[in-house]
Design an enzyme around this catalytic site. Structure first.
Site, PDB file in Angstrom:
ATOM      1  N   ASN A   8       0.663  -1.166  -0.139  1.00 27.32           N
ATOM      2  CA  ASN A   8      -0.013   0.152  -0.170  1.00 27.32           C
ATOM      3  C   ASN A   8       1.143   1.112  -0.415  1.00 27.32           C
ATOM      4  O   ASN A   8       1.435   1.453   1.249  1.00 27.32           O
ATOM      5  CB  ASN A   8      -0.899   0.032   1.243  1.00 27.32           C
ATOM      6  CG  ASN A   8      -1.692   1.025   1.354  1.00 27.32           C
ATOM      7  OD1 ASN A   8      -1.781   2.053   0.648  1.00 27.32           O
ATOM      8  ND2 ASN A   8      -2.970   0.610   2.206  1.00 27.32           N
ATOM      9  N   ARG A  89      -2.070  -2.439  -3.984  1.00 33.11           N
ATOM     10  CA  ARG A  89      -3.463  -1.518  -3.429  1.00 33.11           C
ATOM     11  C   ARG A  89      -3.536  -0.169  -4.379  1.00 33.11           C
ATOM     12  O   ARG A  89      -2.547   0.546  -4.500  1.00 33.11           O
ATOM     13  CB  ARG A  89      -4.013  -1.683  -1.367  1.00 33.11           C
ATOM     14  CG  ARG A  89      -5.022  -0.341  -2.140  1.00 33.11           C
ATOM     15  CD  ARG A  89      -4.911   0.762  -1.136  1.00 33.11           C
ATOM     16  NE  ARG A  89      -6.481   1.516  -0.417  1.00 33.11           N
ATOM     17  CZ  ARG A  89      -6.222   2.492   0.271  1.00 33.11           C
ATOM     18  NH1 ARG A  89      -5.749   2.743   0.655  1.00 33.11           N
ATOM     19  NH2 ARG A  89      -7.908   3.418   0.168  1.00 33.11           N
ATOM     20  N   HIS A 178     -12.370   2.360  -0.978  1.00 30.89           N
ATOM     21  CA  HIS A 178     -11.978   0.982   0.214  1.00 30.89           C
ATOM     22  C   HIS A 178     -12.696  -0.036  -0.407  1.00 30.89           C
ATOM     23  O   HIS A 178     -13.231  -1.241   0.903  1.00 30.89           O
ATOM     24  CB  HIS A 178     -13.015   2.210   1.495  1.00 30.89           C
ATOM     25  CG  HIS A 178     -12.242   2.654   2.190  1.00 30.89           C
ATOM     26  ND1 HIS A 178     -13.037   4.101   2.690  1.00 30.89           N
ATOM     27  CD2 HIS A 178     -10.607   3.118   2.289  1.00 30.89           C
ATOM     28  CE1 HIS A 178     -12.174   4.873   2.601  1.00 30.89           C
ATOM     29  NE2 HIS A 178     -10.782   4.199   2.621  1.00 30.89           N
ATOM     30  N   HIS A 206     -16.829   1.770   7.308  1.00 30.10           N
ATOM     31  CA  HIS A 206     -15.164   1.930   7.021  1.00 30.10           C
ATOM     32  C   HIS A 206     -14.120   3.528   7.790  1.00 30.10           C
ATOM     33  O   HIS A 206     -14.512   4.393   7.164  1.00 30.10           O
ATOM     34  CB  HIS A 206     -14.297   1.970   6.249  1.00 30.10           C
ATOM     35  CG  HIS A 206     -12.656   1.837   5.923  1.00 30.10           C
ATOM     36  ND1 HIS A 206     -12.126   0.819   5.275  1.00 30.10           N
ATOM     37  CD2 HIS A 206     -11.748   2.909   5.734  1.00 30.10           C
ATOM     38  CE1 HIS A 206     -10.780   0.742   5.634  1.00 30.10           C
ATOM     39  NE2 HIS A 206     -10.554   2.361   5.271  1.00 30.10           N
ATOM     40  N   ASN A 209      -8.838   7.436   8.696  1.00 30.49           N
ATOM     41  CA  ASN A 209      -8.741   9.014   8.228  1.00 30.49           C
ATOM     42  C   ASN A 209      -9.553   9.533   6.819  1.00 30.49           C
ATOM     43  O   ASN A 209      -9.757  10.744   7.163  1.00 30.49           O
ATOM     44  CB  ASN A 209      -7.735   9.719   8.411  1.00 30.49           C
ATOM     45  CG  ASN A 209      -6.938  10.787   8.036  1.00 30.49           C
ATOM     46  OD1 ASN A 209      -7.746  11.518   8.340  1.00 30.49           O
ATOM     47  ND2 ASN A 209      -6.692  10.876   7.032  1.00 30.49           N
ATOM     48  N   ARG A 239     -11.331  15.780   5.130  1.00 34.61           N
ATOM     49  CA  ARG A 239     -12.347  15.269   3.685  1.00 34.61           C
ATOM     50  C   ARG A 239     -13.245  16.957   3.783  1.00 34.61           C
ATOM     51  O   ARG A 239     -13.954  15.845   5.234  1.00 34.61           O
ATOM     52  CB  ARG A 239     -12.150  14.849   2.810  1.00 34.61           C
ATOM     53  CG  ARG A 239     -10.805  14.634   2.429  1.00 34.61           C
ATOM     54  CD  ARG A 239     -11.003  12.749   1.714  1.00 34.61           C
ATOM     55  NE  ARG A 239      -9.615  12.093   1.506  1.00 34.61           N
ATOM     56  CZ  ARG A 239      -9.253  10.512   1.147  1.00 34.61           C
ATOM     57  NH1 ARG A 239     -10.559  10.052   1.548  1.00 34.61           N
ATOM     58  NH2 ARG A 239      -8.095  10.598   1.336  1.00 34.61           N
ATOM     59  N   ASP A 283      -6.712  14.247  14.257  1.00 32.80           N
ATOM     60  CA  ASP A 283      -7.167  12.266  15.008  1.00 32.80           C
ATOM     61  C   ASP A 283      -8.289  12.944  15.427  1.00 32.80           C
ATOM     62  O   ASP A 283      -8.359  13.330  16.515  1.00 32.80           O
ATOM     63  CB  ASP A 283      -6.108  12.418  15.441  1.00 32.80           C
ATOM     64  CG  ASP A 283      -5.354  10.949  16.091  1.00 32.80           C
ATOM     65  OD1 ASP A 283      -6.338  10.501  16.357  1.00 32.80           O
ATOM     66  OD2 ASP A 283      -4.398  10.363  15.712  1.00 32.80           O
ATOM     67  N   MET A 284      -8.899  11.720  15.512  1.00 33.94           N
ATOM     68  CA  MET A 284     -10.200  11.556  16.277  1.00 33.94           C
ATOM     69  C   MET A 284     -10.055  11.250  17.570  1.00 33.94           C
ATOM     70  O   MET A 284     -10.622  13.056  18.571  1.00 33.94           O
ATOM     71  CB  MET A 284     -11.095  10.630  15.975  1.00 33.94           C
ATOM     72  CG  MET A 284     -12.639   9.874  17.291  1.00 33.94           C
ATOM     73  SD  MET A 284     -13.845  12.137  16.747  1.00 33.94           S
ATOM     74  CE  MET A 284     -14.494  11.291  15.577  1.00 33.94           C
ATOM     75  N   GLY A 331      -9.264   2.157  11.344  1.00 40.38           N
ATOM     76  CA  GLY A 331      -8.966   3.127  12.774  1.00 40.38           C
ATOM     77  C   GLY A 331      -9.535   3.359  13.758  1.00 40.38           C
ATOM     78  O   GLY A 331      -9.687   2.902  15.019  1.00 40.38           O
ATOM     79  N   ILE A 332     -10.695   4.474  13.589  1.00 42.28           N
ATOM     80  CA  ILE A 332     -11.339   5.104  14.192  1.00 42.28           C
ATOM     81  C   ILE A 332     -12.544   3.520  14.230  1.00 42.28           C
ATOM     82  O   ILE A 332     -13.217   4.062  15.674  1.00 42.28           O
ATOM     83  CB  ILE A 332     -12.191   6.484  13.682  1.00 42.28           C
ATOM     84  CG1 ILE A 332     -11.273   7.762  13.491  1.00 42.28           C
ATOM     85  CG2 ILE A 332     -13.456   6.909  15.075  1.00 42.28           C
ATOM     86  CD1 ILE A 332     -11.935   8.660  13.117  1.00 42.28           C
ATOM     87  N   GLY A 333     -13.285   3.298  13.880  1.00 43.21           N
ATOM     88  CA  GLY A 333     -14.122   2.226  14.042  1.00 43.21           C
ATOM     89  C   GLY A 333     -13.880   0.921  14.932  1.00 43.21           C
ATOM     90  O   GLY A 333     -15.009   0.557  15.663  1.00 43.21           O
ATOM     91  N   GLU A 383      -6.910  -5.569   4.829  1.00 46.96           N
ATOM     92  CA  GLU A 383      -7.516  -5.451   2.923  1.00 46.96           C
ATOM     93  C   GLU A 383      -6.318  -5.524   2.268  1.00 46.96           C
ATOM     94  O   GLU A 383      -6.071  -6.664   1.156  1.00 46.96           O
ATOM     95  CB  GLU A 383      -7.165  -3.649   2.617  1.00 46.96           C
ATOM     96  CG  GLU A 383      -7.931  -2.931   3.456  1.00 46.96           C
ATOM     97  CD  GLU A 383      -8.166  -1.637   3.394  1.00 46.96           C
ATOM     98  OE1 GLU A 383      -8.165  -1.297   2.947  1.00 46.96           O
ATOM     99  OE2 GLU A 383      -7.363  -1.195   4.460  1.00 46.96           O
TER     100      GLU A 383
END
Length: 396
Positions: A8, A89, A178, A206, A209, A239, A283-284, A331-333, A383
């Site tokens: 990736n 990817r 994704h 998904h 970020n 975004r 970053d959350m 990441g967040i999920g 992935e």
């Protein structure tokens, strides 16, 4: 028994994972960061060890050379010849690529051309492909597209209400992204639920970020939140997600920030989302910390982020006429208990509910209450494994 490496490539990074196939055993994985900058960082993880070196890596070809030499240096492989396949990817396959494809002919040139659809990703993906082709020209090289899984969408979902000529002549349509992640977690959800994938209606989220949500029916994508490019859909780290398109000509008229196409793309792709609203971070974790400290802008950014996810899940409950499960990944999920709870608690009328004793950091599988009719699952995405499997399938 063969060895396949999944790649990736980002504009300044190279993430990789080496598999022993067909056993699907991970032999090593790593990340090279800050390519093209001073003090680049190469990290290799294997056998419970983590080795890191800091050096200047000018380009992707040199990064690949360092990666391959590290595999030999740490006795993970004896020679380059042990690697028989590489999978890359690639974000945008456009209408050229409906499925994973062996790299031959003008494939790389088409990947670069499709950079118009994924300007943050495809050019870097192409650089990674060229680097491996230069150093390992004879192995099977495969490109695996984020958009391929979404080619099953019906025309009513992927077309925009623009004059038809912009689709037929300019290929303006929804492509999504994704796809490898949505495909993988849908397949894993069927295992968790103990039901055939062909019978299930799933909403896969998904959330990292970059973020996208997909309606999956019978194992196939029927709608997805990202659009013509990965800019569309839900609010993300940097975004905008979906906005009123009239905002762009308005700001072109009243601010100098929107005078050039590259400036518009930069602001919408790199300076908006959580970063733009919070003024703090993309970053959350940082946003939640600032919110808990009472920061108004961070709180607003968080609430907007959750709001957009809830709305898209609601859309897909309508598209699917109900769902068997909602799946969180990326990441967040996978890691944010806070976000999962906030999203689901706001749509509990539909029959989904999380158990606070199950919805904890590190949780995987079903985190629903016993009474929930729509199950909520946490499934770590993989992935790289999807990529490795496609390489094996396409080997000559």
């Amino acid at each position: 028994m063969t060895k396949t490496i999944a790649i990736n490539a980002g504009s300044s990074s190279l993430k990789w994972q080496l598999y022993q196939m067909p056993e699907e055993k991970v032999l090593a994985k790593g990340l090279i960061e800050r390519i093209g900058l001073k003090d680049s960082i190469s990290t290799v993880k294997f056998d419970g060890r983590s080795e890191q070196q800091v050096l200047d890596i000018d380009n992707h070809t040199l990064a690949v050379k360092i990666l391959l030499d590290d595999l030999i240096r740490f006795d993970i492989i004896k020679s380059y010849d042990e690697i028989t396949g590489v999978g890359h990817r690639v974000v945008a396959g456009g209408e050229y690529f409906k499925e994973s494809t062996v790299v031959e002919g003008d494939v790389i040139e088409k990947v670069e051309e499709l950079g118009l659809l994924a300007p943050l990703h495809n050019p870097a993906n192409a650089a990674g492909i060229r680097a491996f082709k230069e150093l390992l020209p004879d192995i099977t090289s495969v490109v695996v597209f984020d958009t391929s899984f979404h080619t099953s969408m019906p025309e009513k979902a992927y077309r925009y209400p623009l004059p038809t000529k912009y689709y037929t002549e300019n290929k303006v349509r929804k492509y999504g992204a994704h796809g490898t992640s949505h495909q993988y977690v849908a397949q894993e959800a069927a295992k968790v639920l103990g039901r055939p994938l062909e019978e299930l209606k799933l909403i896969t989220c998904h959330i990292g970020n970059g973020a996208s949500i997909t309606a999956v029916k019978g194992g196939k994508s029927v709608d997805t939140s990202m659009g013509f490019t990965p800019l569309g859909g839900v609010m993300m780290g940097t975004r905008t997600g979906d906005i009123d398109p009239a905002i762009i000509p308005y700001l072109m008229q009243y601010t100098e920030d929107f005078n050039k196409p590259e400036d518009i793309s930069r602001i919408l792709n790199r300076e908006s989302g959580l970063m733009g609203v919070s003024g703090k971070s993309s970053d959350m974790r940082d946003v939640i910390a600032a919110m808990e400290a009472g920061d108004h802008d961070a709180t607003l950014a968080y609430e907007m982020y959750v709001d957009r996810i809830q709305k898209h899940i609601g859309q897909y409950l309508a598209v699917l006429n109900g769902a068997d499960a909602i799946i969180f990944t990326a990441g967040i999920g996978e890691n944010s208990v806070h976000v999962r709870d906030a999203v689901i608690s706001g749509i509990s009328w539909f029959g989904c509910d999380v158990d606070p004793e199950k919805n904890v950091f590190g949780a995987t599988g079903d985190i629903s209450t016993d009474a929930a009719s729509v199950r909520v699952l946490v499934i770590p995405t993989d992935e790289e494994l999807v990529i490795a499997r496609d390489v094996e399938r396409l080997k000559k």
